[in-house]
Design an enzyme around this catalytic site. Structure first.
Site, PDB file in Angstrom:
ATOM      1  N   THR A  15       0.836  -1.205   0.000  1.00 51.78           N
ATOM      2  CA  THR A  15       0.000   0.000   0.000  1.00 51.78           C
ATOM      3  C   THR A  15       0.868   1.252   0.000  1.00 51.78           C
ATOM      4  OG1 THR A  15      -0.183   0.055   2.419  1.00 51.78           O
ATOM      5  CG2 THR A  15      -1.843  -1.203   1.224  1.00 51.78           C
ATOM      6  N   ASP A  16       0.240   2.381  -0.357  1.00 49.79           N
ATOM      7  CA  ASP A  16       0.952   3.660  -0.389  1.00 49.79           C
ATOM      8  C   ASP A  16       0.481   4.550   0.774  1.00 49.79           C
ATOM      9  OD1 ASP A  16      -1.548   4.661  -1.138  1.00 49.79           O
ATOM     10  OD2 ASP A  16      -1.003   4.901  -3.244  1.00 49.79           O
ATOM     11  N   GLN A  17       0.883   5.800   0.774  1.00 52.13           N
ATOM     12  CA  GLN A  17       0.520   6.722   1.854  1.00 52.13           C
ATOM     13  C   GLN A  17      -0.978   6.949   1.963  1.00 52.13           C
ATOM     14  OE1 GLN A  17       2.963  10.265   1.212  1.00 52.13           O
ATOM     15  NE2 GLN A  17       3.851   9.861   3.224  1.00 52.13           N
TER      16      GLN A  17
END
Length: 138
Positions: A15-17
């Site tokens: 996942t990203d931010q």
């Protein structure tokens, strides 16, 4: 038409931010789907590579419909969308565990000699693969 299915639990590292799956990870999952499809057809991509043949991506289309998040289950559906003996186009749909479409994609591949990158045809080099692809394609 054969549709191969593979489940992947979304890991935190994917996942990203924003808390959603980073877009490039879908490409990895597509590779997992292709590998599973090839296995379902009774073959091994690693076995092909051992014979000095690789299958690079030559084109890619991807459309993101719904985000997946950490802890979700991604269900990858993979099939042979087009095949002509030289080029293989794989189709993908990645679903949430609730059955919602998250991603639609296609990737185009050709088989080439690893040392020269000269194209080969499955029909001649791997006739069993060719026959299986003809039967399994859309």
């Amino acid at each position: 038409m054969l549709v191969s299915k593979k489940e992947i639990e979304v890991r935190y590292a994917e996942t990203d931010q924003m808390g959603v799956v980073y877009h490039a990870n879908y490409l990895i999952w597509m590779e997992v789907g292709r590998t599973k499809l090839i296995q379902d057809l009774g073959f091994s991509y690693a076995g092909m590579e051992e014979e000095g043949i690789i299958s690079p991506v030559v084109d890619l289309e991807i459309s993101y419909k719904k985000p997946l998040r950490y802890g979700d289950i991604a269900i990858i559906h993979t099939w042979i969308d087009e095949y002509n003996g030289l080029k293989s186009v794989y189709g993908y749909e990645i679903y949430t565990s609730a059955g919602e479409l998250a991603v639609q994609a296609k990737s185009s591949h050709v088989c080439v000699k690893k040392d020269t990158f000269k194209p080969i045809t499955l029909r001649k080099r791997f006739p069993d693969w060719h026959e299986a692809y003809e039967k399994a394609k859309k």
